[in-house]
Design a protein around this motif. Sequence first.
Motif: not given
Length: 294
Positions: A86-110
């Motif tokens: 994060h800086d004044k004009g930009s921001a980066t967000f991340s979602l990583k796979s977890n136990d709940e996501t793997r029940t719907m999409f059985p892969y490790d991702f970011e």
Amino acid sequence: MLTIENGKFRATISEMGAELQSLVNRKDDYEFIWSDKGRGIWPRHAPILFPAIGKSNDDQYMIDGQLYPMHQHGFARDFPFTLVKHDKGSATFSLKSNDETRTMFPYDFELLVTYTLNKKGLSIDYTVKNVDKEDFAFSLGSHPGFQVAVNDEGDFDDYSLTLTPVDGAIKQFDIDPVPFRDGDISDLDAAEDNKIPLTHELLDDGLIILDNPEIQSISLSSPNQKHSVTLQVNDFPYLAIWSPEHKNAPFVCVEPFNGLPDEFGDPSDLFHKEGNVAVKARDQKQMSYQIDLV
């Protein structure tokens, strides 16, 4: 909520779904993004659609003959993301796979999403990292809702969408039953050359998905409104147009898609569904689009 800004624009993003909530021209405090404000029309603003776009048959899909649940538009919009930069004009967000996501999409991702304000507006960059030992496929889309006829300046019907370039007729995937595709493609009768005049009647039959992959930009404008929006969408082969059916809503969603809803019928196979993006194990895919603001 997190706010970024530069000399011309201000954007607010929620950690939930890494969803853009607000995009403002600071000079006259003009808000481009729809906000329901308790009106009961549509409570979202600009959700991220991942790893599916649209509705799956029976809310399920298949991998190697095994069924997995998948709700409409996937699950990313309903999970909290982590702010990683994060800086004044930009921001980066991340979602990583977890136990709940793997029940719907059985892969490790970011999934990484970066919002960056610039002199023209807002750039939105996506990186899908496959950190699994297996290949996978996905869809990714953006679903921003843009206000029209703000402060009663004109009517919804004053607005049009201008597409550039268009090679021949503007084509659409036929939707039947809503919101599924039926497998056919036809001319969009409402189009006038490279323009689509907007009416509520046009959108009361459900979403319109364009099949003109040559399109590089789409502009939303009205002769009665000094502000306009242009999306630069080179990385996205499909565009959807939607406004809530039979609600006369004062906004329209213009949606870059890398993927498509199911054809109506049986649950589709992840690796054979039309429009899906394949990514090898330990590899990644990047895509972005720009929102130019006037």
